[in-house]
Design a protein around this motif. Structure first.
Motif, PDB file in Angstrom:
ATOM      1  N   PHE A 364       0.823  -1.209   0.000  1.00  0.00           N
ATOM      2  CA  PHE A 364       0.000   0.000   0.000  1.00  0.00           C
ATOM      3  C   PHE A 364       0.861   1.264   0.000  1.00  0.00           C
ATOM      4  O   PHE A 364       0.532   2.249  -0.663  1.00  0.00           O
ATOM      5  N   VAL A 365       1.945   1.250   0.755  1.00  0.00           N
ATOM      6  CA  VAL A 365       2.831   2.420   0.789  1.00  0.00           C
ATOM      7  C   VAL A 365       3.456   2.658  -0.578  1.00  0.00           C
ATOM      8  O   VAL A 365       3.523   3.797  -1.069  1.00  0.00           O
ATOM      9  N   LYS A 366       3.910   1.585  -1.232  1.00  0.00           N
ATOM     10  CA  LYS A 366       4.523   1.749  -2.558  1.00  0.00           C
ATOM     11  C   LYS A 366       3.492   2.177  -3.596  1.00  0.00           C
ATOM     12  O   LYS A 366       3.776   3.016  -4.462  1.00  0.00           O
ATOM     13  N   ALA A 367       2.286   1.623  -3.514  1.00  0.00           N
ATOM     14  CA  ALA A 367       1.232   2.025  -4.445  1.00  0.00           C
ATOM     15  C   ALA A 367       0.840   3.482  -4.231  1.00  0.00           C
ATOM     16  O   ALA A 367       0.648   4.243  -5.191  1.00  0.00           O
ATOM     17  N   ALA A 368       0.734   3.893  -2.964  1.00  0.00           N
ATOM     18  CA  ALA A 368       0.392   5.283  -2.664  1.00  0.00           C
ATOM     19  C   ALA A 368       1.498   6.228  -3.127  1.00  0.00           C
ATOM     20  O   ALA A 368       1.216   7.320  -3.641  1.00  0.00           O
ATOM     21  N   SER A 369       2.762   5.830  -2.983  1.00  0.00           N
ATOM     22  CA  SER A 369       3.878   6.668  -3.424  1.00  0.00           C
ATOM     23  C   SER A 369       3.804   6.927  -4.923  1.00  0.00           C
ATOM     24  O   SER A 369       3.992   8.063  -5.389  1.00  0.00           O
ATOM     25  N   GLU A 370       3.511   5.876  -5.689  1.00  0.00           N
ATOM     26  CA  GLU A 370       3.410   6.028  -7.137  1.00  0.00           C
ATOM     27  C   GLU A 370       2.220   6.904  -7.512  1.00  0.00           C
ATOM     28  O   GLU A 370       2.318   7.773  -8.394  1.00  0.00           O
ATOM     29  N   ALA A 371       1.102   6.715  -6.834  1.00  0.00           N
ATOM     30  CA  ALA A 371      -0.086   7.519  -7.128  1.00  0.00           C
ATOM     31  C   ALA A 371       0.132   8.983  -6.766  1.00  0.00           C
ATOM     32  O   ALA A 371      -0.353   9.888  -7.458  1.00  0.00           O
ATOM     33  N   LEU A 372       0.865   9.247  -5.684  1.00  0.00           N
ATOM     34  CA  LEU A 372       1.141  10.628  -5.281  1.00  0.00           C
ATOM     35  C   LEU A 372       2.012  11.348  -6.310  1.00  0.00           C
ATOM     36  O   LEU A 372       1.864  12.561  -6.517  1.00  0.00           O
ATOM     37  N   LYS A 373       2.912  10.612  -6.948  1.00  0.00           N
ATOM     38  CA  LYS A 373       3.739  11.225  -8.002  1.00  0.00           C
ATOM     39  C   LYS A 373       2.872  11.646  -9.189  1.00  0.00           C
ATOM     40  O   LYS A 373       3.129  12.672  -9.820  1.00  0.00           O
ATOM     41  N   ARG A 374       1.851  10.858  -9.477  1.00  0.00           N
ATOM     42  CA  ARG A 374       0.998  11.141 -10.627  1.00  0.00           C
ATOM     43  C   ARG A 374      -0.035  12.228 -10.330  1.00  0.00           C
ATOM     44  O   ARG A 374      -0.526  12.883 -11.257  1.00  0.00           O
ATOM     45  N   PHE A 375      -0.365  12.406  -9.044  1.00  0.00           N
ATOM     46  CA  PHE A 375      -1.353  13.411  -8.653  1.00  0.00           C
ATOM     47  C   PHE A 375      -0.740  14.318  -7.575  1.00  0.00           C
ATOM     48  O   PHE A 375      -0.993  14.134  -6.373  1.00  0.00           O
ATOM     49  N   PRO A 376       0.069  15.281  -7.986  1.00  0.00           N
ATOM     50  CA  PRO A 376       0.784  16.134  -7.017  1.00  0.00           C
ATOM     51  C   PRO A 376      -0.135  16.946  -6.120  1.00  0.00           C
ATOM     52  O   PRO A 376       0.268  17.316  -5.012  1.00  0.00           O
ATOM     53  N   ASP A 377      -1.372  17.224  -6.550  1.00  0.00           N
ATOM     54  CA  ASP A 377      -2.295  17.971  -5.684  1.00  0.00           C
ATOM     55  C   ASP A 377      -2.608  17.193  -4.407  1.00  0.00           C
ATOM     56  O   ASP A 377      -2.794  17.780  -3.337  1.00  0.00           O
ATOM     57  N   VAL A 378      -2.671  15.868  -4.512  1.00  0.00           N
ATOM     58  CA  VAL A 378      -2.973  15.035  -3.343  1.00  0.00           C
ATOM     59  C   VAL A 378      -1.791  15.023  -2.382  1.00  0.00           C
ATOM     60  O   VAL A 378      -1.962  14.836  -1.172  1.00  0.00           O
ATOM     61  N   ASN A 379      -0.593  15.266  -2.915  1.00  0.00           N
ATOM     62  CA  ASN A 379       0.622  15.257  -2.100  1.00  0.00           C
ATOM     63  C   ASN A 379       0.959  16.650  -1.569  1.00  0.00           C
ATOM     64  O   ASN A 379       1.969  16.829  -0.907  1.00  0.00           O
ATOM     65  N   ALA A 380       0.130  17.640  -1.870  1.00  0.00           N
ATOM     66  CA  ALA A 380       0.398  19.020  -1.467  1.00  0.00           C
ATOM     67  C   ALA A 380      -0.216  19.307  -0.097  1.00  0.00           C
ATOM     68  O   ALA A 380      -0.962  18.500   0.461  1.00  0.00           O
ATOM     69  N   SER A 381       0.098  20.479   0.444  1.00  0.00           N
ATOM     70  CA  SER A 381      -0.483  20.921   1.705  1.00  0.00           C
ATOM     71  C   SER A 381      -0.856  22.389   1.596  1.00  0.00           C
ATOM     72  O   SER A 381      -0.372  23.111   0.720  1.00  0.00           O
ATOM     73  N   ILE A 382      -1.733  22.828   2.486  1.00  0.00           N
ATOM     74  CA  ILE A 382      -2.198  24.207   2.490  1.00  0.00           C
ATOM     75  C   ILE A 382      -1.569  24.938   3.664  1.00  0.00           C
ATOM     76  O   ILE A 382      -1.644  24.478   4.808  1.00  0.00           O
ATOM     77  N   ASP A 383      -0.924  26.088   3.382  1.00  0.00           N
ATOM     78  CA  ASP A 383      -0.316  26.920   4.412  1.00  0.00           C
ATOM     79  C   ASP A 383      -0.907  28.319   4.291  1.00  0.00           C
ATOM     80  O   ASP A 383      -0.448  29.140   3.495  1.00  0.00           O
ATOM     81  N   GLY A 384      -1.949  28.579   5.090  1.00  0.00           N
ATOM     82  CA  GLY A 384      -2.631  29.862   4.983  1.00  0.00           C
ATOM     83  C   GLY A 384      -3.335  29.988   3.646  1.00  0.00           C
ATOM     84  O   GLY A 384      -4.242  29.217   3.325  1.00  0.00           O
ATOM     85  N   THR A 385      -2.874  30.960   2.833  1.00  0.00           N
ATOM     86  CA  THR A 385      -3.428  31.130   1.487  1.00  0.00           C
ATOM     87  C   THR A 385      -2.488  30.594   0.422  1.00  0.00           C
ATOM     88  O   THR A 385      -2.710  30.816  -0.770  1.00  0.00           O
ATOM     89  N   ASP A 386      -1.449  29.869   0.846  1.00  0.00           N
ATOM     90  CA  ASP A 386      -0.483  29.289  -0.089  1.00  0.00           C
ATOM     91  C   ASP A 386      -0.693  27.784  -0.220  1.00  0.00           C
ATOM     92  O   ASP A 386      -1.129  27.110   0.722  1.00  0.00           O
ATOM     93  N   ILE A 387      -0.368  27.272  -1.398  1.00  0.00           N
ATOM     94  CA  ILE A 387      -0.339  25.829  -1.646  1.00  0.00           C
ATOM     95  C   ILE A 387       1.125  25.407  -1.723  1.00  0.00           C
ATOM     96  O   ILE A 387       1.904  25.989  -2.483  1.00  0.00           O
ATOM     97  N   VAL A 388       1.508  24.411  -0.941  1.00  0.00           N
ATOM     98  CA  VAL A 388       2.890  23.920  -0.923  1.00  0.00           C
ATOM     99  C   VAL A 388       2.930  22.570  -1.621  1.00  0.00           C
ATOM    100  O   VAL A 388       2.345  21.592  -1.136  1.00  0.00           O
ATOM    101  N   TYR A 389       3.612  22.516  -2.763  1.00  0.00           N
ATOM    102  CA  TYR A 389       3.767  21.262  -3.505  1.00  0.00           C
ATOM    103  C   TYR A 389       5.077  20.607  -3.080  1.00  0.00           C
ATOM    104  O   TYR A 389       6.139  21.243  -3.092  1.00  0.00           O
ATOM    105  N   HIS A 390       4.997  19.334  -2.726  1.00  0.00           N
ATOM    106  CA  HIS A 390       6.171  18.610  -2.236  1.00  0.00           C
ATOM    107  C   HIS A 390       6.739  17.721  -3.340  1.00  0.00           C
ATOM    108  O   HIS A 390       6.001  16.930  -3.933  1.00  0.00           O
ATOM    109  N   GLY A 391       8.037  17.846  -3.570  1.00  0.00           N
ATOM    110  CA  GLY A 391       8.689  17.023  -4.586  1.00  0.00           C
ATOM    111  C   GLY A 391       9.192  15.709  -4.041  1.00  0.00           C
ATOM    112  O   GLY A 391      10.134  15.121  -4.568  1.00  0.00           O
ATOM    113  N   TYR A 392       8.573  15.229  -3.005  1.00  0.00           N
ATOM    114  CA  TYR A 392       8.950  13.968  -2.365  1.00  0.00           C
ATOM    115  C   TYR A 392       7.692  13.393  -1.732  1.00  0.00           C
ATOM    116  O   TYR A 392       6.676  14.088  -1.586  1.00  0.00           O
TER     117      TYR A 392
END
Length: 531
Positions: A364-392
């Protein structure tokens, strides 16, 4: 040349900490890597160890002071406290100890007990930060009279943020416990009395060797609760309390203490083997305050237990997550046949090669890692009014402990092998239950996986772990009839749920993200081929 003792490097989300407890005093000799001071942050307690061997010469941040990342807390000088320039400090400390035998003049059994050592200490609760008003005595790990070593954990104090450990100030034993388990205590409140050199260690007196049997006499001499006689049985106070809690028949418990006294250990043994349960005809035991009240036929009992501080904090955070995020959940189901066949085929070889079991979480962790690479919005976070995209991909794995839920984080999961994932999760689980996880191990995740299936959950709606924007919920594998190529077959199926923050993630992306995980698990070869 003096060596500086510095506070640890705090994570970005932690601005400052509080000096909780110094385990050494100026003039004390210390060894390299020996625990000197504890720094409490809003999440965990950090241990600061000696960078070099020597003598503690200066304390620059007192207990209760607020300190910043890498601030100088004190200094260590060269040499030993046994001689040299530091000898006066040690000598002064000894002079302070010499008058202590005056305590022997007291008509008090406690003063006679620690005759092997002498100096007494007050064991106090740690200095709580300003945001924490009080704590609860969660557990006593040592009993009165039990020999302990310096820095052994005596008790756990649970606050609304972390569990703080109270350690022994020296080699010796507890003389008296003033704050029982469940008691509310304030910052630096006296929890117990401790005597150096006391305890039932080898070579001690016969009285010390029988410390457990003499506890009742000590309590009576010091004004604490005395023993109680029930029928022909004599109950120590701690034993009486435990018998009442578990509603046991005292007459069925064999006492191993002095004169047949029933000790706490005897009750614990009876609870474990179930040998002292009351008969069906026997009325439940009542406390002295309610002993006169007759038992009412058909009476329904209730038990009110205060919510732990950690549980209160978890509750607040979960409610806040629901109130601040536009949370939706999408569901799907995955056929686990392929993964289960792989496990069955390679589980023995995998365990021999990697010295760990092949579970489901690695897939599940490996499958989720691959899916997160394909959908960067799901791997992002919200900081106030900013969106932080994580490259990992740093995936948190929810772990249930007796004190509450914690979420340690697997780092760079895209680069981890399945064996690495399984080993790390096993280690996280063990250390989480022992309360040994560090603050850095529970921060910085970009996505979370929670597995309610291990408890039998068939379907649930997981709550997002802020500031993340999505969480994956795993559930129980249930055999169900499925239509496969026009035929009905029984397949091992699991419902999957992804809760997501609609402020950041559109419904289409959330659904496709979950479908990607489903496809990768139903055909694990995709994980190897990256398709």
């Amino acid at each position: 040349m003096a060596t500086e003792i510095k506070a640890p490097t705090f994570p970005e989300s932690v601005a400052e900490g509080t000096v909780a407890a110094w385990h050494k005093k100026p003039g004390d000799s210390v060894d390299r890597d020996e625990l000197i001071v504890e720094i409490e942050t809003d999440k965990v307690v950090l241990e600061v160890v000696a960078p070099e061997a020597g003598t503690l010469t200066d304390v620059l941040a007192e207990e209760g002071d607020t300190v910043e990342s890498e601030q100088v807390l004190g200094k260590i000088g060269e040499g030993s406290a046994k001689g040299g320039d530091d000898a006066p400090a040690k000598s002064a400390a000894k002079d302070q100890e010499k008058p202590e035998p005056k305590a022997e003049k007291k008509d008090d059994a406690k003063a006679e007990k620690p005759s092997g050592g002498g100096k007494q200490h007050e064991v106090k609760a740690p200095s709580f930060p300003e945001s924490i008003q009080e704590g609860t005595v969660a557990t006593w790990h040592k009993k009165v009279g039990e020999a302990v070593k310096r820095d052994d954990v005596l008790a756990d104090i649970e606050t609304d943020k972390v569990v703080l450990e109270v350690v022994a100030p020296a080699d010796g034993a507890l003389v008296e416990i003033k704050a029982e388990e469940g008691s509310q205590v304030e910052s630096e409140e006296v929890l117990a009395l401790f005597s150096e050199g006391a305890g039932g260690s080898a070579g001690g007196s016969a009285d010390e060797g029988a410390s457990a049997e003499s506890r009742g006499d000590e309590n009576e001499a010091s004004g604490a609760e005395a023993d109680e006689k029930v029928g022909d049985k004599i109950l120590a106070p701690a034993a009486r309390k435990m018998i009442a809690e578990h509603d046991l028949d005292a007459s069925k418990i064999e006492g191993t203490g002095k004169g047949g006294r029933i000790l706490k250990e005897d009750v614990q043994k009876a609870v474990k083997n179930g040998s002292a349960k009351k008969s069906a005809k026997q009325a439940p035991a009542k406390s002295s305050a309610t002993a006169s009240a007759p038992a009412v036929a058909g009476e329904r009992e209730e038990k009110r237990v205060p919510m732990s501080r950690l549980r209160q904090t978890i509750a607040k955070r979960l409610v806040q997550a629901q109130q601040t995020a536009a949370m939706l959940t999408t569901y799907n189901e995955v056929d686990m046949s392929a993964v289960m066949e792989l496990r069955a085929q390679y589980k023995d070889t995998f365990q021999k090669a990697h010295d760990t079991k092949l579970g489901f979480m690695g897939f599940f962790v490996k499958a989720a890692s691959e899916a997160l690479k394909r959908f960067p919005d799901v791997n992002a976070s919200i900081d106030g009014t900013d969106i932080v995209y994580h490259g990992y991909q740093d995936i948190g794995v929810a772990v249930s402990t007796p004190r509450g839920l914690v979420v340690p984080v697997l780092r760079d999961t895209d680069n981890m092998k399945i064996a690495d994932v399984e080993k790390t999760i096993v280690d996280f689980g063990k250390r989480a239950r022992d309360g040994k996880l560090g603050i850095d191990e529970m921060q910085g995740g970009t996505f979370t996986i929670t597995n309610g299936g291990i408890f039998g959950s068939l379907m649930s709606t997981p709550i997002i772990n802020p500031p993340q924007t999505a969480i994956l919920g795993m559930h129980k594998i249930q055999e169900r009839p499925m239509a496969v190529n026009g035929k009905v077959e029984i397949r091992p199926m699991m419902y999957l749920a992804v809760s997501y923050d609609h402020r950041m993630i559109d419904g289409k992306d959330a659904v496709q993200f979950l479908v990607t995980i489903k496809e990768l698990l139903e055909d694990p070869a995709r994980l190897l081929l990256d398709v």
